[in-house]
Structures are given as structure tokens and as C-alpha cells.
Motif scaffolding. Sequence first.
Motif, short mmCIF file in Angstrom:
data_model
loop_
_atom_site.label_atom_id
_atom_site.label_comp_id
_atom_site.label_asym_id
_atom_site.label_seq_id
_atom_site.Cartn_x
_atom_site.Cartn_y
_atom_site.Cartn_z
N ALA A 1 -45.26 -15.40 65.24
CA ALA A 1 -45.92 -15.60 66.69
C ALA A 1 -45.40 -14.57 67.64
CB ALA A 1 -45.38 -17.14 67.17
N LEU A 2 -43.99 -14.28 67.46
CA LEU A 2 -43.76 -12.98 68.24
C LEU A 2 -44.29 -11.69 67.80
CD1 LEU A 2 -39.72 -14.09 68.20
CD2 LEU A 2 -41.15 -14.00 70.21
N ALA A 3 -44.32 -11.36 66.73
CA ALA A 3 -45.18 -10.38 66.13
C ALA A 3 -46.47 -10.22 66.75
CB ALA A 3 -45.08 -10.21 64.90
N LYS A 4 -47.26 -11.31 66.71
CA LYS A 4 -48.77 -11.27 67.08
C LYS A 4 -48.64 -10.95 68.66
CE LYS A 4 -50.92 -14.22 63.84
NZ LYS A 4 -51.62 -15.20 63.55
N ALA A 5 -47.73 -11.81 69.32
CA ALA A 5 -47.66 -11.67 70.79
C ALA A 5 -47.39 -10.34 71.25
CB ALA A 5 -46.66 -12.64 71.40
N ALA A 6 -46.46 -9.58 70.50
CA ALA A 6 -45.98 -8.14 70.71
C ALA A 6 -47.43 -7.42 70.45
CB ALA A 6 -45.06 -7.78 69.96
N ALA A 7 -48.06 -7.63 69.47
CA ALA A 7 -49.20 -6.75 69.26
C ALA A 7 -50.39 -6.98 70.32
CB ALA A 7 -49.76 -7.11 67.80
N ASP A 8 -50.45 -8.23 70.75
CA ASP A 8 -51.33 -8.36 71.82
C ASP A 8 -51.15 -7.85 73.15
OD1 ASP A 8 -53.12 -9.53 69.86
OD2 ASP A 8 -52.40 -11.55 70.58
N LEU A 9 -49.73 -7.30 73.43
CA LEU A 9 -49.51 -6.63 74.72
C LEU A 9 -50.44 -5.78 75.09
CD1 LEU A 9 -45.61 -6.67 74.41
CD2 LEU A 9 -47.10 -8.16 75.95
N PRO A 10 -50.68 -5.45 76.53
CA PRO A 10 -51.50 -4.45 76.80
C PRO A 10 -50.95 -3.26 76.58
CG PRO A 10 -50.72 -5.59 78.58
CD PRO A 10 -50.16 -6.31 77.48
N LYS A 11 -52.01 -2.19 76.41
CA LYS A 11 -51.48 -0.85 76.02
C LYS A 11 -51.04 -0.30 77.47
CE LYS A 11 -52.73 3.76 74.43
NZ LYS A 11 -53.85 4.62 74.06
N VAL A 12 -49.88 0.57 77.54
CA VAL A 12 -49.64 1.16 78.91
C VAL A 12 -50.22 2.53 78.98
CG1 VAL A 12 -47.48 2.13 79.82
CG2 VAL A 12 -47.24 0.17 78.59
N SER A 13 -50.90 2.81 80.03
CA SER A 13 -51.61 3.99 80.30
C SER A 13 -50.66 5.06 80.47
CB SER A 13 -52.46 4.01 81.44
OG SER A 13 -51.61 3.75 82.67
N GLU A 14 -51.02 6.28 80.27
CA GLU A 14 -50.19 7.54 80.27
C GLU A 14 -49.73 7.70 81.81
OE1 GLU A 14 -51.46 11.38 79.09
OE2 GLU A 14 -52.47 10.40 77.31
N GLU A 15 -50.53 7.15 82.92
CA GLU A 15 -49.96 7.28 84.19
C GLU A 15 -48.75 6.14 84.38
OE1 GLU A 15 -51.88 5.91 88.36
OE2 GLU A 15 -53.05 6.92 87.21
N GLU A 16 -48.87 5.21 84.04
CA GLU A 16 -47.85 4.15 83.99
C GLU A 16 -46.46 4.40 83.12
OE1 GLU A 16 -49.82 0.78 82.74
OE2 GLU A 16 -50.65 -0.06 84.35
N GLU A 17 -46.91 5.05 82.22
CA GLU A 17 -45.81 5.81 81.44
C GLU A 17 -45.04 6.77 82.12
OE1 GLU A 17 -43.27 5.90 78.27
OE2 GLU A 17 -45.03 4.66 78.40
N GLN A 18 -45.75 7.38 82.81
CA GLN A 18 -45.06 8.57 83.79
C GLN A 18 -44.25 8.03 84.84
OE1 GLN A 18 -44.63 11.86 83.04
NE2 GLN A 18 -45.76 11.74 81.22
N LYS A 19 -44.75 7.06 85.46
CA LYS A 19 -44.10 6.47 86.49
C LYS A 19 -42.75 5.63 86.10
CE LYS A 19 -48.26 5.06 89.18
NZ LYS A 19 -49.05 3.72 89.78
N TYR A 20 -42.92 5.15 84.80
CA TYR A 20 -41.87 4.51 84.22
C TYR A 20 -40.86 5.84 83.88
CZ TYR A 20 -38.57 2.48 80.89
OH TYR A 20 -37.59 1.91 80.05
N LYS A 21 -41.08 6.75 83.28
CA LYS A 21 -40.21 7.74 83.03
C LYS A 21 -39.63 8.26 84.34
CE LYS A 21 -42.08 9.32 78.75
NZ LYS A 21 -42.85 9.99 78.08
N SER A 22 -40.24 8.52 85.43
CA SER A 22 -40.00 9.13 86.68
C SER A 22 -38.69 8.03 87.41
CB SER A 22 -41.00 9.48 87.65
OG SER A 22 -41.56 8.47 88.01
N ARG A 23 -39.10 6.66 87.44
CA ARG A 23 -38.32 5.93 87.71
C ARG A 23 -36.98 5.73 87.01
NH1 ARG A 23 -42.34 0.90 87.94
NH2 ARG A 23 -43.62 1.39 89.58
N ARG A 24 -36.94 5.96 85.48
CA ARG A 24 -35.91 5.75 84.86
C ARG A 24 -34.98 7.07 85.09
NH1 ARG A 24 -37.28 5.37 78.92
NH2 ARG A 24 -37.49 7.71 79.01
N SER A 25 -35.79 8.37 85.39
CA SER A 25 -35.07 9.44 85.70
C SER A 25 -34.20 9.16 86.99
CB SER A 25 -36.00 10.62 85.70
OG SER A 25 -35.24 11.93 86.01
N ARG A 26 -34.97 8.76 87.91
CA ARG A 26 -34.36 8.67 89.35
C ARG A 26 -33.32 7.79 89.18
NH1 ARG A 26 -39.79 7.90 92.73
NH2 ARG A 26 -39.91 6.14 91.00
#
Length: 204
Positions: free
Chosen positions: A116-141
Motif C-alpha cells: 500500500a505504501l509503495a503504491k501510494a508513493a508511486a501515485d504521488l504527482p510528479k514535481v515539475s522542474e519549476e517546483e523543483e527549482q523553487k524547492y532547491k532555492s528554498r533549501r539553499s536559502r
Amino acid sequence: MFKIAICLLALATGALSASIGQVSSTTEKREIVPLLKFETDKQPDGSFHFSYEGGDQSMRSEQGVIENAGTEDEALEVSGMYSYIDADGNTVVVHYTAGKNGFVPVGTIIPAEITALAKAAADLPKVSEEEEQKYKSRRSRSQDVEKDAAVAVEKKDAVVAVEKKDAVVAKESVIVAKSEPLPVPEAEVKAAPAAAKEVETKTA
């Protein structure tokens, strides 16, 4: 005679201890499982398929397919299954998928919670490159803020250490000031040599 008996006893003890420490040089013979069926197919684009079946009722089958070929989202998606007979005589069957969303096993020996956990993780929405960049900049800050805080703490610790050192030096100087000899009045200084002359005359 006694020396010979001790030497023989030592020799026998050494031989016995050597035989206890020896590992048997024979290997366990295992049954060779015949291969009843084997298929494999590899394609130039990276997709594949293979399967085999053993004489002990074990089998495995797996296929991989390239999805979104030629794009940034190109990925190898794998699905397969394996089965075997366990030590208790039960048939164990596991089906699985693996790809960009991770590994998802389903089977008779896989706890339902893990599936069930593996299926739930597989069903998570894909993170777009823009959201990934926002996350990286937040983490960097946040890492920069943490570094600045660490530097501030180090500076504060250095200032406290210097202040403590200055306080110790000040205390030492106070101690030195207290240990200086007190001034003696001149009348006592002049009286001391006269007393020494009286002592000399009395002893002579």
C-alpha cells in the motif's frame, strides 16, 4: 624418562587441538536444478524481455519498456514476477513494477502495508522542474541562514573567550598588585642596622 613423557603429552595435546580447529574440506553437495525453459529478447531501444523456469518449480519473468522515448521524460518501466516453493512447501509469488515512480511489490510474502505504501508513493504527482527549482532555492536559502547562524555563534563564542581571557588577566594583575611589598617607614630601616651592630658586638 619424565622429560620424554612430558614431550609426548605435549605432542598429543598439540595434535588434538589442531584436529579440533580443522574445518572439514568436503563441500556440501547440492542438487543441480535443471533449467526447463529460458527466453530472452533485447531490443536496440533498451526494451527487453526475459523469462526462465526451473525444474524445482521456480520461475521468473520480466519485461522492460521505454516510455516517452526521445523526450526529457524518457524512462524504462519494468514489470515482472517471480515464484518459488519455500521450505514449508508453500508457493511464494511476487509481482512487481519498477520505474520512474519507484519499486512496487505485491505478493504472498510481501506485507500488505508495504504494498500500500509503495503504491501510494508511486501515485504521488510528479514535481515539475519549476517546483523543483523553487524547492532547491528554498533549501539553499535555509542552508545559508544556518551557515550565517553558525558563524554568528562562532563569533560570539570567540568574543566570550576573549572577554574571559581579559578577565583572567585582570585578576592576575590584581593579584600581582596585591603581592607587591609594602613600603617600610625610614625610621624602621635605620633602626635595623643599629640592631645588627649590637648583635655583632655582643657575640665578639
